[in-house]
Structure formats: structure tokens, C-alpha cells
Scaffold this active site. Sequence first.
Site, PDB file in Angstrom:
ATOM      1  N   SER A  61       0.815  -1.219   0.000  1.00 27.95           N
ATOM      2  CA  SER A  61       0.000   0.000   0.000  1.00 27.95           C
ATOM      3  C   SER A  61       0.847   1.268   0.000  1.00 27.95           C
ATOM      4  O   SER A  61       0.493   2.257  -0.642  1.00 27.95           O
ATOM      5  CB  SER A  61      -0.937  -0.005   1.210  1.00 27.95           C
ATOM      6  OG  SER A  61      -1.821  -1.099   1.114  1.00 27.95           O
ATOM      7  N   ARG A 189      24.548  -0.938  15.821  1.00 26.14           N
ATOM      8  CA  ARG A 189      23.743   0.291  15.731  1.00 26.14           C
ATOM      9  C   ARG A 189      23.289   0.776  17.105  1.00 26.14           C
ATOM     10  O   ARG A 189      22.421   1.636  17.196  1.00 26.14           O
ATOM     11  CB  ARG A 189      22.546   0.082  14.799  1.00 26.14           C
ATOM     12  CG  ARG A 189      21.542  -0.927  15.260  1.00 26.14           C
ATOM     13  CD  ARG A 189      20.324  -0.977  14.349  1.00 26.14           C
ATOM     14  NE  ARG A 189      19.447  -2.062  14.761  1.00 26.14           N
ATOM     15  CZ  ARG A 189      18.526  -2.619  13.979  1.00 26.14           C
ATOM     16  NH1 ARG A 189      18.363  -2.187  12.743  1.00 26.14           N
ATOM     17  NH2 ARG A 189      17.773  -3.596  14.424  1.00 26.14           N
ATOM     18  N   ASN A 256      20.881   2.440   5.764  1.00 26.76           N
ATOM     19  CA  ASN A 256      21.698   3.371   6.553  1.00 26.76           C
ATOM     20  C   ASN A 256      21.928   2.971   8.003  1.00 26.76           C
ATOM     21  O   ASN A 256      22.949   3.303   8.588  1.00 26.76           O
ATOM     22  CB  ASN A 256      21.077   4.772   6.510  1.00 26.76           C
ATOM     23  CG  ASN A 256      19.751   4.839   7.261  1.00 26.76           C
ATOM     24  OD1 ASN A 256      19.085   3.822   7.484  1.00 26.76           O
ATOM     25  ND2 ASN A 256      19.360   6.026   7.662  1.00 26.76           N
TER      26      ASN A 256
END
Length: 504
Positions: A61, A189, A256
Site C-alpha cells: 500500500s 547500531r 543506513n
Amino acid sequence: MSKKALLMILDGWGLGDHGKDDVIFNTATPYWDYLMETYPHSQLQASGENVGLPDGQMGNSEVGHLNIGAGRVVYQDLVKINLSCRDNSILKNPEIVSAFSYAKENGKNVHFMGLTSDGGVHSSLDHLFKLCDIAKEYNIENTFVHCFMDGRDTDPKSGKGFIEQLEAHCAKSAGKVASIIGRYYAMDRDKRWERVKEAYDLLVNGIGKKATDMVQAMQESYDEGVTDEFIKPIVNAGVDGTIKEGDVVIFFNYRNDRAKELTVVLTQQDMPEAGMHTIPGLQYYCMTPYDASFKGVHILFDKENVVNTLGEYLAANGKKQLHIAETEKYAHVTFFFNGGRETPYDNEDRILVPSPKVATYDLKPEMSAYEVKDKLVAAINENKYDFIVVNYANGDMVGHTGIYEAIEKAVVAVDACVKDTIEAAKAQGYEAIIIADHGNADHALNEDGTPNTAHSLNPVPCVYVTENKEAKVADGRLADVAPTILHILDMVQPAEMTGCNLIK
């Protein structure tokens, strides 16, 4: 009389194979049948590269509404880079030219680093191989590859095979495997700087286990019970591949989140307490924008700003528009439809109808469709909007439950709402385009008869509700919808919209 257009998006309402799995075909939909008999209609492609996704990937969607509102194919980073490698336009990429020209003219080493696997989540081996080929083309003397091993998006011992593939490619192209380390260290991260330091020390100071055969070194790690993700630093004893002042570094991860921390310690911020300092004069290239706050790094494939979407263009031309949906699809007809913009444009009204508070939508297959329809009909009868977009969510949201009887009820509800909406729109002089963003309810069963809860790869309908008996509608893709709406409104298509008007 000024022209007016209604765009109706039936979420998850694809064109199925008319088999038992195709709930839309197998359910009584008298009004839909009337539309198909009475008005010109065609098929739109809503998956894969037609909507900027990898080939063969089902549409969704978010991507669907982005393409519909943009009037052009909006390519995801991975696809954009793939196409650029495939048609060789990457060779003309100004940042690629600057990186390799600088290295050649100044006799500097070139380093490629990133996740070396075919997992397809953070990086692509094809991109790395292409970079090696470009280094060969520029005749760069020293090209080094620093391999971060995967084992999360791939099997935990698949890395050895990827190193073999890479070495085989380098043998006929350019580059040497200079170092290997697990992603656990190189791609943290969560600010675990002690892990990042292992990668930093490997890349900058050459600290790690010395090896003459990198494939053999991988096997030795496996023999010790250490798999890809956790591989301790390995240094190729045959080369000095450490990153030095003024070298060129290309980080080839396109996602990223796990590329930021290593980039920070190499280029953005000294961390003397952790023994890490940025490297002076580094020519540092990121595949995509890793962080808007990063200074002094180059970006190979920058983010595309989608300008002159349908919503923006209508507003700029003084048109009044309404975007309406229930909660589940409200972001789609606003944020995504407007190219990733939260704030409404001038003369853009929005109506949000709350979705029902149920655990799963098979418990209320009609969802809030009738409430959306009632508010929409009232808005149509106000006769003040030049353009209206509505999303009926049922085909998708109930389709995801995989419960056949519930999907049947959802289809019946949508058919009833389409009827009331279209009849009101016709009475007020609107022309309508009825489409879907992707399939779902058209493919509710797998071949073995078990429920299928996923989207389908089927094309979607495009019905043109018009008084013009001569009109025809061509086949196309979702990117062609906005230009078609502009044609109905007698407006010139802006240059940024590369889709085609489908009304003939």
C-alpha cells in the site's frame, strides 16, 4: 462547467484468475459487474519494477499510493542502484567519477567496505562486483575490499562461499580482499563502541589474525565454532590494506542504520577515550544518505524528493481537493499519496474515519466502509471539490486475515459502498477512476487450499466512469493514474510526471 474527478482506490482488489482462490470473482458483486459491463476498463501493473520494487516483488500500500500520487515510478534505493549498474549509468555518476579520478590522479588507494553477502537487506554483491569493475576500468593500482560477514540475513556459514565468489570476481576484475570481520562488530547500531573499535582497529591499524588464505581463514573460524556474524578480525598478510590519510573509501551498504557508527568514527567524531580518531583527508563515499547531520561525506545515490505530486500540483493550480479514508489507510491517501509529506496543501481537506476497535478484521469485515461512504457522499453533494481521493480498505485488511467467509463479507460491503459513491458522483457531474493499489482478496487461497494472507502479484483494475461513450482506457501501471486524472480535469501534465494518460 469545470471538470471534476473522483479517484477511488479499492485496497487489495486485484484481478484474479477466477479460480476458487479469487474471492472477488466468486462473490456476488452486482454493482462491480455493472461497472465492468458499462464502462471502459483496463489493467494496471502494481508490483515489481513497475512500482519501483525489485522484479517479482509484490506491491504494497505504501509503495502503491506513492506511485499513484507521484505520477511516476518512484524507485527504491536498491532498484535505483541495480538499474544504474545494469545500464552502466553508474559510470557517469558524478560522485563515482570524482572518487576514481581523484584516486587515479593522486595515486591513492581505493577501499570498498560493506556487508559481503547476497542477503539483499543491507547490500548487494552485484554492487560490489560493479565497483571492482569500475576500479579496473580506471586502472587503479591498489583496490582493497573489507568484508563484513553476514549470517543474519543469510545462513551462518554461507560467508566462506561469498569470499570465494568475491575472490573469483576480483581475479578477472580488480581488488583484493584485505580484511574480514563479522557484522556484529562493523555494523553495530546501539552505540556499543567497544565492538566498533574492533572494526576500526582492523581497518585503520591492521589489527587481527594474519592469514595468507582468506577462504581457509573463514573455515578455521567455523572450525572454532565462530560463524559469519561474529567472525573476529582477519587481516590479509599479503597486502597492506589499511585505510590511510587521503585514501578513497566507498561504503557500499545502501541501508543506513547499521552503516552510521563506523562512518562516525572514521569521518565525523574523534573518540580519544575509545582510542578512535577520524582520518584526515579521507575521501569518504556512502552509497545512500546515512545521516543528514554527517559533514564532508559524499553520497553516490541521493534521496529523491518527489516534487509536483498530484496533490501539490492541484494545490498550486488553485484546485480544491479532499482525501478521505478510515484509520488503516489514512496515511496512504495523505502522507504517501502526497509523496511523503505530512502537512496538507492549501485547499486540501482531509477526513479520517476511525477504524473499528476489533482484534482482527474478520470480526467486522465491513470495517468502517459505510461510515466512509456516508461522509464521502455528503462531501460529494457539497459540490465544492475539484478532486477527491478515497480508499476503501476492506479487500486488503480483511484479506490479510485469510478467512474466506470474512473476505466474502468484505467484498459485499465494498460493492455496496462503491455503488452509493459512484451514483452520487455521477449525479454531481464527477468522472471517476476506480483502481486498486495491489491485489489481496483476489488470491485468498494457496494451491494446497490453505489460507493465503499475503498480497498478490496480479494486475489491478482501472475503470473509467464517464458519460463519453467513445472513451477507451489503455493498460498501464500505477504511475499512469495521476496523469489520467489531470486529463479528466483538462490540466497539462507537469514535466516531473513521467506516467502516461491512459484515456484514449
